[in-house]
Design a protein around this motif. Structure first.
Motif, PDB file in Angstrom:
ATOM      1  N   LYS A 196     100.048  69.945  75.750  1.00 47.90           N
ATOM      2  CA  LYS A 196      99.290  71.076  75.355  1.00 47.90           C
ATOM      3  C   LYS A 196      98.211  70.244  74.369  1.00 47.90           C
ATOM      4  N   GLN A 197      97.807  68.828  74.617  1.00 46.41           N
ATOM      5  CA  GLN A 197      96.915  68.129  74.074  1.00 46.41           C
ATOM      6  C   GLN A 197      95.421  68.063  74.909  1.00 46.41           C
ATOM      7  N   TRP A 198      94.552  68.384  74.240  1.00 44.35           N
ATOM      8  CA  TRP A 198      93.378  68.518  75.076  1.00 44.35           C
ATOM      9  C   TRP A 198      92.621  67.081  75.074  1.00 44.35           C
ATOM     10  N   ASN A 199      92.378  66.710  76.377  1.00 44.63           N
ATOM     11  CA  ASN A 199      91.496  65.515  76.499  1.00 44.63           C
ATOM     12  C   ASN A 199      90.320  65.599  77.333  1.00 44.63           C
ATOM     13  N   GLU A 200      89.526  64.543  77.684  1.00 47.28           N
ATOM     14  CA  GLU A 200      88.210  64.537  78.235  1.00 47.28           C
ATOM     15  C   GLU A 200      88.255  64.857  79.819  1.00 47.28           C
ATOM     16  N   GLN A 201      89.681  64.609  80.396  1.00 53.27           N
ATOM     17  CA  GLN A 201      89.580  65.094  81.903  1.00 53.27           C
ATOM     18  C   GLN A 201      89.557  66.595  81.897  1.00 53.27           C
ATOM     19  N   LEU A 223      89.763  76.909  77.609  1.00 53.69           N
ATOM     20  CA  LEU A 223      88.939  76.627  76.727  1.00 53.69           C
ATOM     21  C   LEU A 223      88.937  77.276  75.123  1.00 53.69           C
ATOM     22  N   GLY A 224      89.364  78.633  75.396  1.00 53.43           N
ATOM     23  CA  GLY A 224      89.629  79.542  74.190  1.00 53.43           C
ATOM     24  C   GLY A 224      90.845  78.938  73.372  1.00 53.43           C
ATOM     25  N   ILE A 225      91.940  78.677  74.181  1.00 56.87           N
ATOM     26  CA  ILE A 225      93.179  77.977  73.470  1.00 56.87           C
ATOM     27  C   ILE A 225      92.972  76.740  73.040  1.00 56.87           C
ATOM     28  N   ALA A 226      92.312  75.977  73.732  1.00 55.24           N
ATOM     29  CA  ALA A 226      91.966  74.585  72.923  1.00 55.24           C
ATOM     30  C   ALA A 226      90.842  74.536  71.855  1.00 55.24           C
ATOM     31  N   ALA A 227      90.244  75.655  71.685  1.00 61.15           N
ATOM     32  CA  ALA A 227      89.122  75.901  70.487  1.00 61.15           C
ATOM     33  C   ALA A 227      89.788  76.394  69.369  1.00 61.15           C
ATOM     34  N   PHE A 228      90.841  77.287  69.605  1.00 65.44           N
ATOM     35  CA  PHE A 228      91.522  77.865  68.651  1.00 65.44           C
ATOM     36  C   PHE A 228      92.657  76.650  68.076  1.00 65.44           C
ATOM     37  N   GLU A 229      93.125  75.715  68.846  1.00 69.49           N
ATOM     38  CA  GLU A 229      93.914  74.782  68.488  1.00 69.49           C
ATOM     39  C   GLU A 229      93.306  73.815  67.553  1.00 69.49           C
ATOM     40  N   GLU A 230      91.964  73.513  67.972  1.00 68.79           N
ATOM     41  CA  GLU A 230      91.050  72.769  67.057  1.00 68.79           C
ATOM     42  C   GLU A 230      90.407  73.472  65.946  1.00 68.79           C
ATOM     43  N   GLN A 231      90.617  74.575  65.702  1.00 71.70           N
ATOM     44  CA  GLN A 231      90.264  75.392  64.697  1.00 71.70           C
ATOM     45  C   GLN A 231      88.862  75.664  64.572  1.00 71.70           C
ATOM     46  N   ARG A 232      88.326  75.780  66.143  1.00 71.14           N
ATOM     47  CA  ARG A 232      86.866  76.155  66.221  1.00 71.14           C
ATOM     48  C   ARG A 232      87.104  77.663  66.646  1.00 71.14           C
ATOM     49  N   PHE A 233      87.265  78.587  65.655  1.00 71.96           N
ATOM     50  CA  PHE A 233      87.548  79.831  65.859  1.00 71.96           C
ATOM     51  C   PHE A 233      86.573  80.599  66.598  1.00 71.96           C
ATOM     52  N   GLY A 234      85.293  80.450  66.242  1.00 69.31           N
ATOM     53  CA  GLY A 234      83.974  81.048  66.715  1.00 69.31           C
ATOM     54  C   GLY A 234      84.006  81.031  68.175  1.00 69.31           C
ATOM     55  N   ASP A 235      84.270  79.546  68.555  1.00 71.01           N
ATOM     56  CA  ASP A 235      84.145  79.447  69.937  1.00 71.01           C
ATOM     57  C   ASP A 235      85.173  79.916  70.638  1.00 71.01           C
ATOM     58  N   ALA A 236      86.469  80.086  70.397  1.00 71.38           N
ATOM     59  CA  ALA A 236      87.754  80.411  70.700  1.00 71.38           C
ATOM     60  C   ALA A 236      87.386  82.091  70.970  1.00 71.38           C
ATOM     61  N   GLN A 267      91.029  84.285  61.169  1.00 75.35           N
ATOM     62  CA  GLN A 267      90.915  82.881  60.786  1.00 75.35           C
ATOM     63  C   GLN A 267      89.471  82.358  60.226  1.00 75.35           C
ATOM     64  N   GLN A 268      88.327  82.888  60.787  1.00 79.18           N
ATOM     65  CA  GLN A 268      87.107  82.823  60.620  1.00 79.18           C
ATOM     66  C   GLN A 268      86.933  83.456  59.233  1.00 79.18           C
ATOM     67  N   GLN A 269      87.387  84.697  59.207  1.00 80.19           N
ATOM     68  CA  GLN A 269      87.134  85.234  57.659  1.00 80.19           C
ATOM     69  C   GLN A 269      87.777  84.477  56.552  1.00 80.19           C
ATOM     70  N   ALA A 270      89.139  83.816  56.865  1.00 81.81           N
ATOM     71  CA  ALA A 270      89.710  83.080  55.787  1.00 81.81           C
ATOM     72  C   ALA A 270      89.004  81.809  55.507  1.00 81.81           C
ATOM     73  N   ALA A 271      88.452  81.267  56.662  1.00 83.42           N
ATOM     74  CA  ALA A 271      87.620  80.148  56.194  1.00 83.42           C
ATOM     75  C   ALA A 271      86.113  80.356  55.833  1.00 83.42           C
ATOM     76  N   GLY A 272      85.730  81.699  55.584  1.00 79.24           N
ATOM     77  CA  GLY A 272      84.448  82.039  55.015  1.00 79.24           C
ATOM     78  C   GLY A 272      83.263  81.740  56.122  1.00 79.24           C
ATOM     79  N   GLU A 273      83.841  81.746  57.234  1.00 74.93           N
ATOM     80  CA  GLU A 273      82.908  81.696  58.459  1.00 74.93           C
ATOM     81  C   GLU A 273      82.245  83.061  58.784  1.00 74.93           C
ATOM     82  N   PRO A 274      81.121  83.397  59.256  1.00 76.51           N
ATOM     83  CA  PRO A 274      80.333  84.405  59.803  1.00 76.51           C
ATOM     84  C   PRO A 274      81.178  85.053  60.972  1.00 76.51           C
ATOM     85  N   VAL A 275      81.595  86.174  60.904  1.00 76.24           N
ATOM     86  CA  VAL A 275      82.436  86.758  62.251  1.00 76.24           C
ATOM     87  C   VAL A 275      81.251  87.558  62.954  1.00 76.24           C
ATOM     88  N   GLN A 276      81.374  87.515  64.087  1.00 75.22           N
ATOM     89  CA  GLN A 276      80.475  87.947  65.247  1.00 75.22           C
ATOM     90  C   GLN A 276      81.097  89.461  65.399  1.00 75.22           C
TER      91      GLN A 276
END
Length: 400
Positions: A196-201, A223-236, A267-276
């Motif tokens: 479960k480690q994301w890579n370029e391939q 891609l949603g799982i990968a974004a969540f693991e990388e804490q890119r919650f908006g992308d997820a 997680q977005q709210q906890a990090a102070g990010e705007p939530v769509q």
């Protein structure tokens, strides 16, 4: 094995009927159908999928348990049984003793000189290892079959061998002109094979899949799982909302995707990010196609009652893998079945995902869905059709 002993029992009844006609009346018991290896494979893969979603954090323990129970219920619903036989009274002692002696003597002689062990081996339900071996033999015999490579990848994922599944999906994608659905499956297998480690391939494969089909569901979920693991919650949230838009209203997987979206927003709210704001989704209606299947008269003498019959639907223009499958036997024909989104071979490939589909029915003596001796095909039809369809198995199947 059940069919063999039923045949033996019928022959013995014919032989003893001359002695027991005045006193014997009975009914022949019906045999219980074997649970098919295809349904077992689907059940195993569904469990693997649920475990993957649980590990990724998109399923709660309660959702995981409910999913397991639902998968078990679906498997049981696809298994039909028959009633028990009825005992009968015999009138006279002498005919009864003769009737009991003949089967016992026949069984003893056959067990000593016959081939009961070999027959028993043939009648056993195929295990996952046997099904894997058959599919491996299928790709060896026909290495240019994208369908065979795809099924091998599916069963390897169900066996917990994502690295081997990735190799099979790679071959299937190569043979199917890099169909976006297969690219998504390939990337998913690589993701689990790589702990479960994301890579370029994986990124390149999902990018290519979404470029060809912006709604390719496996890539969106991954891609949603990968974004969540990388804490890119908006992308997820964005990826999972696009995935949710492709799923029918009654799809049981919608709940787990919605839970993932809600957790990402928290997680977005906890990090102070705007939530769509949640996007209002328009869901697709579930596709259901009723199809009757029959066997051409000239083929009836060439098949056996226990031969497997696979009724399936493929995209008229798209990946070669079946979108929905039902398994019968020759003894069941003629029969009427329904193919729907609930019969999907995988959550990401459903009838409702394609505008047109083609129906087919294949007879396979080996019981392997990708290989057969006779086939019947229909013309492309709309996946939304509600008119009953008819398939006649009437042609020898030529290996492609």
């Amino acid at each position: 094995m059940i069919e063999f002993w039923l045949a033996v029992g019928l022959l013995l009844l014919v032989g003893t009927a001359f002695l027991l006609v005045p006193v014997l009346r009975g009914r022949r018991a019906q045999a219980e159908e074997d649970r098919t290896a295809l349904n077992v494979a689907l059940y195993q893969e569904r469990l693997a999928e649920l475990q993957g979603q649980r590990d990724a954090g998109t399923l709660t323990v309660e959702q995981f348990d409910a999913g397991q129970a639902e998968a078990a219920r679906e498997l049981l619903a696809d298994t039909e049984g028959a009633g028990n036989g009825r005992g009968q009274r015999l009138g006279k002692a002498l005919p009864l003793l003769i009737a009991l002696a003949i089967p016992g003597l026949a069984f003893g002689l056959y067990w000593h000189w016959g081939a009961s062990q070999e027959i028993a081996a043939l009648g056993e339900r195929p295990s996952m290892e046997q099904m894997t071996a058959r599919l491996q033999q299928a790709v060896t015999d026909n290495p240019d079959s994208a369908e065979a490579w795809y099924f091998l990848g599916r069963i390897q994922m169900g066996n917990g061998r994502p690295a081997e599944a990735a190799k099979a999906y790679e071959q299937a994608a190569r043979l199917a002109d890099r169909a976006p659905e297969l690219l998504g499956q390939w990337a998913q297998a690589l993701y689990f094979a790589n702990d479960k480690q994301w890579n370029e391939q994986m990124q390149a494969l999902t990018d290519e899949a979404l470029q060809a089909d912006p709604n390719e569901t496996t890539s969106l979920g991954l891609l949603g799982i990968a974004a969540f693991e990388e804490q890119r919650f908006g992308d997820a949230v964005g990826f999972w909302q696009r995935l949710l838009a492709q799923m029918p209203e009654d799809d049981p997987a919608r709940a787990s995707i919605q839970i993932g979206i809600e957790r990402a927003r928290e997680q977005q709210q906890a990090a102070g990010e705007p939530v769509q704001k949640p996007v209002e989704l328009v869901n697709k209606a579930m596709a259901v196609i009723k199809v009757s299947v029959d066997l051409a008269p000239e083929l009836k003498a060439k098949v056996e009652p226990g031969d497997a019959v696979f009724v399936f639907a493929r995209a008229a223009s798209g990946p070669p893998m079946p979108l929905a499958v039902k398994r019968l036997t020759v003894a069941d024909l003629p029969a009427t079945v329904e193919l729907s989104d609930k019969d999907a071979m995988m959550e990401q490939l459903k009838l409702s995902s394609f505008a047109q589909v083609q129906l087919a029915a294949r007879i396979s003596r080996s019981g392997v869905a990708t290989q057969g001796e006779w086939i019947g095909r229909g013309q492309p039809i709309a996946s939304s059709t509600r008119e009953p369809q008819h398939l006649l198995i009437d042609s020898p199947e030529v290996a492609q």
